[in-house]
Motif scaffolding. Sequence first.
Motif, short mmCIF file in Angstrom:
data_model
loop_
_atom_site.label_atom_id
_atom_site.label_comp_id
_atom_site.label_asym_id
_atom_site.label_seq_id
_atom_site.Cartn_x
_atom_site.Cartn_y
_atom_site.Cartn_z
N PHE A 1 0.83 -1.21 0.00
CA PHE A 1 0.00 0.00 0.00
C PHE A 1 0.87 1.26 0.00
O PHE A 1 0.44 2.32 -0.45
N LEU A 2 2.07 1.15 0.52
CA LEU A 2 2.96 2.31 0.59
C LEU A 2 3.94 2.35 -0.58
O LEU A 2 4.39 3.42 -0.98
N ASN A 3 4.28 1.20 -1.13
CA ASN A 3 5.32 1.13 -2.16
C ASN A 3 4.82 0.57 -3.48
O ASN A 3 5.61 0.35 -4.39
N GLY A 4 3.52 0.33 -3.60
CA GLY A 4 2.98 -0.25 -4.82
C GLY A 4 2.56 0.80 -5.83
O GLY A 4 3.04 1.94 -5.80
N VAL A 5 1.64 0.43 -6.71
CA VAL A 5 1.26 1.30 -7.83
C VAL A 5 0.36 2.45 -7.40
O VAL A 5 0.25 3.44 -8.11
N ASN A 6 -0.30 2.33 -6.24
CA ASN A 6 -1.29 3.33 -5.85
C ASN A 6 -1.09 3.74 -4.39
O ASN A 6 -1.94 3.50 -3.54
N PRO A 7 0.03 4.39 -4.07
CA PRO A 7 0.41 4.59 -2.67
C PRO A 7 -0.37 5.66 -1.93
O PRO A 7 -0.16 5.83 -0.73
N CYS A 8 -1.23 6.40 -2.61
CA CYS A 8 -1.99 7.47 -1.94
C CYS A 8 -3.42 7.05 -1.66
O CYS A 8 -4.31 7.89 -1.52
N SER A 9 -3.67 5.76 -1.59
CA SER A 9 -5.05 5.28 -1.48
C SER A 9 -5.50 5.02 -0.05
O SER A 9 -6.67 4.76 0.18
N LYS B 1 -8.11 -10.54 0.78
CA LYS B 1 -7.00 -9.62 0.46
C LYS B 1 -6.86 -9.44 -1.06
O LYS B 1 -6.57 -8.34 -1.54
N ILE B 2 -7.11 -10.51 -1.81
CA ILE B 2 -7.02 -10.41 -3.27
C ILE B 2 -8.12 -9.50 -3.81
O ILE B 2 -7.89 -8.71 -4.74
N PHE B 3 -9.33 -9.59 -3.24
CA PHE B 3 -10.40 -8.69 -3.66
C PHE B 3 -10.01 -7.23 -3.45
O PHE B 3 -10.29 -6.36 -4.29
N VAL B 4 -9.38 -6.94 -2.33
CA VAL B 4 -8.94 -5.57 -2.05
C VAL B 4 -7.90 -5.12 -3.07
O VAL B 4 -7.97 -4.01 -3.61
N LYS B 5 -6.93 -5.97 -3.35
CA LYS B 5 -5.88 -5.61 -4.31
C LYS B 5 -6.45 -5.46 -5.72
O LYS B 5 -5.99 -4.64 -6.52
N ALA C 1 -9.47 -4.35 -6.43
CA ALA C 1 -10.10 -3.03 -6.45
C ALA C 1 -9.05 -1.92 -6.52
O ALA C 1 -9.24 -0.90 -7.19
N ASN C 2 -7.94 -2.12 -5.82
CA ASN C 2 -6.86 -1.15 -5.85
C ASN C 2 -6.31 -0.98 -7.26
O ASN C 2 -6.03 0.14 -7.72
N MET C 3 -6.17 -2.08 -7.99
CA MET C 3 -5.67 -2.01 -9.36
C MET C 3 -6.68 -1.34 -10.29
O MET C 3 -6.30 -0.56 -11.17
N VAL C 4 -7.97 -1.61 -10.08
CA VAL C 4 -9.01 -0.99 -10.91
C VAL C 4 -8.98 0.53 -10.77
O VAL C 4 -8.98 1.27 -11.76
N THR C 5 -8.96 1.01 -9.52
CA THR C 5 -8.98 2.46 -9.32
C THR C 5 -7.65 3.09 -9.75
O THR C 5 -7.63 4.22 -10.23
#
Length: 372
Positions: free
Chosen positions: A208-216, A322-326, A328-332
Amino acid sequence: MAEYKLEVVTGERAFAATFDRILITLLGSQGQSETTDLNNWGVNFMTETANWDVHHSNQFVSGECSLGEGGEKPTFSLPRKPVVLLEDNPMKAFEDEHPLLIEHSKNELASKKCFFRWTSINEKLPHHSDFTVSNVPADARMSISRFLESKKALYVGILEVMLKGMLTSEENWQSLEDIKRIFWTRKTQISDYVSEHWKEDDFYGAQFLNGVNPCSIKRCSELPSNFPVSEESVKPFLEDGSTLANEIKMGNIFLYDQKILSGIPGKLYHGEELQVPAPLCLLYVNPEKKLVPIAIQVHQEPSEENPIFLPSDSETDWLLAKIFVKNANMVTHQAISHLKNTHFLSEVWAMSLFRNISAIHPIHKLLIPHFR
């Protein structure tokens, strides 16, 4: 007769050259020189400086014309063709005094508005660009080396999946080992680490801090009413003797809330509409200063069919949540952070720059590297 030595080079990038015919005319306050052909046989100016002598009569310039101050060589930009070479010193429109330069700036912007056009396919959506890569000026296109690099990656990738029988395959992978056997040429130190640690909660939180969407994620000061996480359910995952309310007060609880995805229809897959999760995830900075998930709700509205998952659930249930959360994170990330905020918004500024500001203008020179 006076003589000026002209040095021409296309740049330092690989294969920087041109087959085009290049002609040059020097303009002065009292006239212009004869046109000089700068062409060689074959490729011109390929990463090396080419020299020409340009001759003109003494009536070409007066003392008012300066070709460089203090003995320095002037440099010029060649942004597109046909074009007038403009000295590379930034200049605003009102500073143009020579009639030819004023006319050139006017024609340049008119020409760019013909290249860079807007259109819309749906009145409910904003306008988007209406041009193809092949019909815009060369300086707005991908370089030849970059184009060849992207094509090579595409064709090598297609060939690889063809040779491995994957191009039309719909078989499911059963494990990461299956993927490793297929993509063994893509192995890196990072991919090895991820494949070993991806199920671990502290690595999940670190993404969440170092991935593709760290401001989420945001620090949680109060639990949302639609995310009824109880004190008892998460107490085993907090510091001994602490409570959820106390950890919130200390600033150690963070919330990931994807309510923006709520209500979006899913695409049809074999006649069935896929679910679009709009999850909530509670994360905790533990005493080891690691960010870990402690509660997940896959959809926005709590119900018996939409329970809150915890690290104490079965390994597969917790992993799937956890996969469902990730997901959604990739979609947004792709739809909002990447496509809208990066491409769509910056495209508006880039198009405005191309259509309204001359290449010699200081604002153009400041912004153009960012739109490359």
